[in-house]
Design an enzyme around this catalytic site. Structure first.
Site, PDB file in Angstrom:
ATOM      1  N   ASP A  47       0.840  -1.206   0.000  1.00  0.00           N
ATOM      2  CA  ASP A  47       0.000   0.000   0.000  1.00  0.00           C
ATOM      3  C   ASP A  47       0.871   1.251   0.000  1.00  0.00           C
ATOM      4  OD1 ASP A  47      -2.814   1.286   0.696  1.00  0.00           O
ATOM      5  OD2 ASP A  47      -1.305   2.263   1.954  1.00  0.00           O
ATOM      6  N   TYR A  52       3.264   9.648  -0.403  1.00  0.00           N
ATOM      7  CA  TYR A  52       4.388   9.066   0.359  1.00  0.00           C
ATOM      8  C   TYR A  52       5.746   9.272  -0.325  1.00  0.00           C
ATOM      9  CZ  TYR A  52       0.474   6.539   2.558  1.00  0.00           C
ATOM     10  OH  TYR A  52      -0.704   6.203   3.169  1.00  0.00           O
ATOM     11  N   LYS A  77      -2.626   5.893  -4.293  1.00  0.00           N
ATOM     12  CA  LYS A  77      -3.737   6.822  -3.989  1.00  0.00           C
ATOM     13  C   LYS A  77      -3.501   8.167  -4.658  1.00  0.00           C
ATOM     14  CE  LYS A  77      -3.590   4.768   0.628  1.00  0.00           C
ATOM     15  NZ  LYS A  77      -2.151   4.585   0.938  1.00  0.00           N
ATOM     16  N   HIS A 110      -7.359   9.473  -1.605  1.00  0.00           N
ATOM     17  CA  HIS A 110      -6.631   9.455  -0.329  1.00  0.00           C
ATOM     18  C   HIS A 110      -7.434  10.083   0.817  1.00  0.00           C
ATOM     19  CE1 HIS A 110      -2.254   9.167   1.223  1.00  0.00           C
ATOM     20  NE2 HIS A 110      -3.080   9.025   2.231  1.00  0.00           N
TER      21      HIS A 110
HETATM   22  P1  NAP Z   1       1.272   1.505  11.880  1.00  0.00           P
HETATM   23  O1  NAP Z   1       1.391   0.464  10.832  1.00  0.00           O
HETATM   24  O2  NAP Z   1       0.174   1.423  12.866  1.00  0.00           O
HETATM   25  O3  NAP Z   1       2.598   1.605  12.730  1.00  0.00           O
HETATM   26  C1  NAP Z   1       3.866   1.736  12.147  1.00  0.00           C
HETATM   27  C2  NAP Z   1       4.862   1.971  13.286  1.00  0.00           C
HETATM   28  O4  NAP Z   1       4.874   0.841  14.157  1.00  0.00           O
HETATM   29  C3  NAP Z   1       6.272   2.178  12.788  1.00  0.00           C
HETATM   30  O5  NAP Z   1       6.908   3.106  13.628  1.00  0.00           O
HETATM   31  C4  NAP Z   1       6.911   0.786  12.944  1.00  0.00           C
HETATM   32  O6  NAP Z   1       8.291   0.900  13.169  1.00  0.00           O
HETATM   33  C5  NAP Z   1       6.186   0.276  14.178  1.00  0.00           C
HETATM   34  N1  NAP Z   1       6.027  -1.200  14.157  1.00  0.00           N
HETATM   35  C6  NAP Z   1       5.795  -1.991  13.093  1.00  0.00           C
HETATM   36  N2  NAP Z   1       5.675  -3.274  13.460  1.00  0.00           N
HETATM   37  C7  NAP Z   1       5.840  -3.299  14.804  1.00  0.00           C
HETATM   38  C8  NAP Z   1       5.834  -4.337  15.759  1.00  0.00           C
HETATM   39  N3  NAP Z   1       5.625  -5.594  15.402  1.00  0.00           N
HETATM   40  N4  NAP Z   1       6.036  -4.014  17.067  1.00  0.00           N
HETATM   41  C9  NAP Z   1       6.258  -2.731  17.419  1.00  0.00           C
HETATM   42  N5  NAP Z   1       6.274  -1.685  16.563  1.00  0.00           N
HETATM   43  C10 NAP Z   1       6.058  -1.978  15.254  1.00  0.00           C
HETATM   44  O7  NAP Z   1       1.201   2.977  11.226  1.00  0.00           O
HETATM   45  P2  NAP Z   1       1.042   3.624   9.788  1.00  0.00           P
HETATM   46  O8  NAP Z   1       2.319   3.535   9.027  1.00  0.00           O
HETATM   47  O9  NAP Z   1       0.449   4.948   9.999  1.00  0.00           O
HETATM   48  O10 NAP Z   1      -0.093   2.757   9.058  1.00  0.00           O
HETATM   49  C11 NAP Z   1       0.165   1.678   8.196  1.00  0.00           C
HETATM   50  C12 NAP Z   1      -0.058   2.057   6.751  1.00  0.00           C
HETATM   51  O11 NAP Z   1      -1.368   2.552   6.526  1.00  0.00           O
HETATM   52  C13 NAP Z   1       0.838   3.210   6.251  1.00  0.00           C
HETATM   53  O12 NAP Z   1       2.173   2.827   6.100  1.00  0.00           O
HETATM   54  C14 NAP Z   1       0.108   3.592   5.005  1.00  0.00           C
HETATM   55  O13 NAP Z   1       0.392   2.680   3.966  1.00  0.00           O
HETATM   56  C15 NAP Z   1      -1.345   3.479   5.450  1.00  0.00           C
HETATM   57  N6  NAP Z   1      -1.924   4.767   5.915  1.00  0.00           N
HETATM   58  C16 NAP Z   1      -2.932   5.321   5.187  1.00  0.00           C
HETATM   59  C17 NAP Z   1      -3.499   6.523   5.570  1.00  0.00           C
HETATM   60  C18 NAP Z   1      -4.603   7.131   4.747  1.00  0.00           C
HETATM   61  O14 NAP Z   1      -4.973   8.295   4.991  1.00  0.00           O
HETATM   62  N7  NAP Z   1      -5.163   6.404   3.812  1.00  0.00           N
HETATM   63  C19 NAP Z   1      -3.061   7.179   6.728  1.00  0.00           C
HETATM   64  C20 NAP Z   1      -2.047   6.595   7.469  1.00  0.00           C
HETATM   65  C21 NAP Z   1      -1.507   5.388   7.060  1.00  0.00           C
HETATM   66  P3  NAP Z   1       9.396   0.115  12.275  1.00  0.00           P
HETATM   67  O15 NAP Z   1       9.190   0.524  10.848  1.00  0.00           O
HETATM   68  O16 NAP Z   1      10.675   0.583  12.844  1.00  0.00           O
HETATM   69  O17 NAP Z   1       9.142  -1.338  12.487  1.00  0.00           O
END
Ligand code: NAP
Length: 273
Positions: A47, A52, A77, A110
């Site tokens: 994704d 990004y 997106k 998005h």
């Molecule tokens: P997330 O996946 O909830 O959290 C990512 C964070 O958690 C990073 O700092 C990562 O660090 C850490 N992490 C990953 N695996 C872990 C584990 N097993 N234990 C502890 N910490 C862990 O946050 P997100 O990146 O916001 O959301 C995921 C995806 O959703 C995004 O990357 C994006 O593709 C999408 N997104 C979409 C929108 C939208 O508006 N559509 C908004 C936000 C996000 P490390 O990398 O160091 O492991």
């Protein structure tokens, strides 16, 4: 849920893995490396988004892998500034070109930008009808946005990607989407790490001998929600993908639903209606 690639059938019949990799906040070599590792581990859904600024690197990793294109599911997106009918069509071409791909599997709006979102959706419908995307969807569409879209749309969104976690359990939205065959997809599913030491979560993790992240991801999958955790660490990519060998009981699922505290990482889309 025995198989590693748990798939869901979208409302147009397209198959999508329920678990994927989110690539927000990773750039250049780090992004390319994370996607390569993820594909090696078994992830098949990636994704990304124009916002990004890593579509080029994601495309590089995808093209360098030996996995057949049809076995991968790539989402991107349209960025907020690119919304509107003509601008979206142009932005899509730019995204494809950056990724070096012939098509994307899923193209999302998005964010529901006030005056342009309905024209953006028309552009997505055109891309879909022309066969340039396998499925189209939205992100950050809470119920009022979906209700509005329904009045004018020819196509129902295949996916709605929203912030969703045990700490932001959007039960009404989940039910609404399930009733209309819109696949809900959880972003920031790990609450960006901000609830990993919650004692309630730790007690469930202890019971199943899994990590807090694995418990949260498994909870989403068992609700039928697709989930796209981000990690650029090889070990955590592996950890987040190792969620197919256990099952959370109905009682513990209900317990986890009660963790809800309407906690958001990202802005509340309702504030922009
Ligand atoms: P997330 O996946 O909830 O959290 C990512 C964070 O958690 C990073 O700092 C990562 O660090 C850490 N992490 C990953 N695996 C872990 C584990 N097993 N234990 C502890 N910490 C862990 O946050 P997100 O990146 O916001 O959301 C995921 C995806 O959703 C995004 O990357 C994006 O593709 C999408 N997104 C979409 C929108 C939208 O508006 N559509 C908004 C936000 C996000 P490390 O990398 O160091 O492991």
């Amino acid at each position: 849920m025995q198989n590693q690639q748990l798939m869901t059938s979208l409302n147009n019949g397209v198959q999508m893995p329920l678990l994927g990799l989110g690539v927000y906040d990773m750039y250049k070599k780090e992004a390319e490396q994370a996607v390569s590792w993820a594909l090696e581990i078994g992830y098949r859904l990636i994704d990304t988004a124009s916002m990004y600024r890593n579509e080029t690197e994601i495309g590089n990793a995808v093209r360098q892998s030996s996995i057949a294109r049809e076995d991968l599911f790539i989402t991107t997106k349209v960025n907020n500034d690119d919304q509107g009918y003509e601008k979206t069509l142009k932005a899509f071409d730019v995204s494809l070109q950056k990724m070096g791909l012939d098509y994307v599997d899923l193209y999302l709006i998005h964010w529901p930008i006030k005056f342009t979102r309905k024209f953006t959706w028309k552009a997505l419908e055109r891309l879909y009808h022309e066969g340039r995307v396998k499925a189209i969807g939205v992100a950050n569409y809470l119920i009022p946005f979906l209700d509005e879209l329904r009045l004018e749309a020819t196509e129902i969104p295949a996916v709605n990607q929203v912030e969703f976690s045990p700490y932001l359990y959007l039960e009404d939205l989940l039910k609404y989407c399930q009733e209309r065959r819109i696949q809900l997809q959880a972003y920031s599913p790990l609450v960006r790490g901000q609830r990993m030491s919650d004692p309630k979560l730790l007690s469930v993790a202890e019971k199943y001998q899994k990590t807090p992240a694995q418990i949260i991801l498994r909870w989403a999958l068992q609700l039928g929600v697709s989930t796209i955790p981000k990690s650029s660490s090889f070990d955590r990519l592996k950890e987040n993908f190792s969620v197919f060998d256990f099952e959370i009981s109905a009682e513990d699922m209900a317990y986890m639903n009660s963790f809800n505290e309407n906690f958001r990482i990202v802005d509340d889309p309702m504030e922009l209606l």
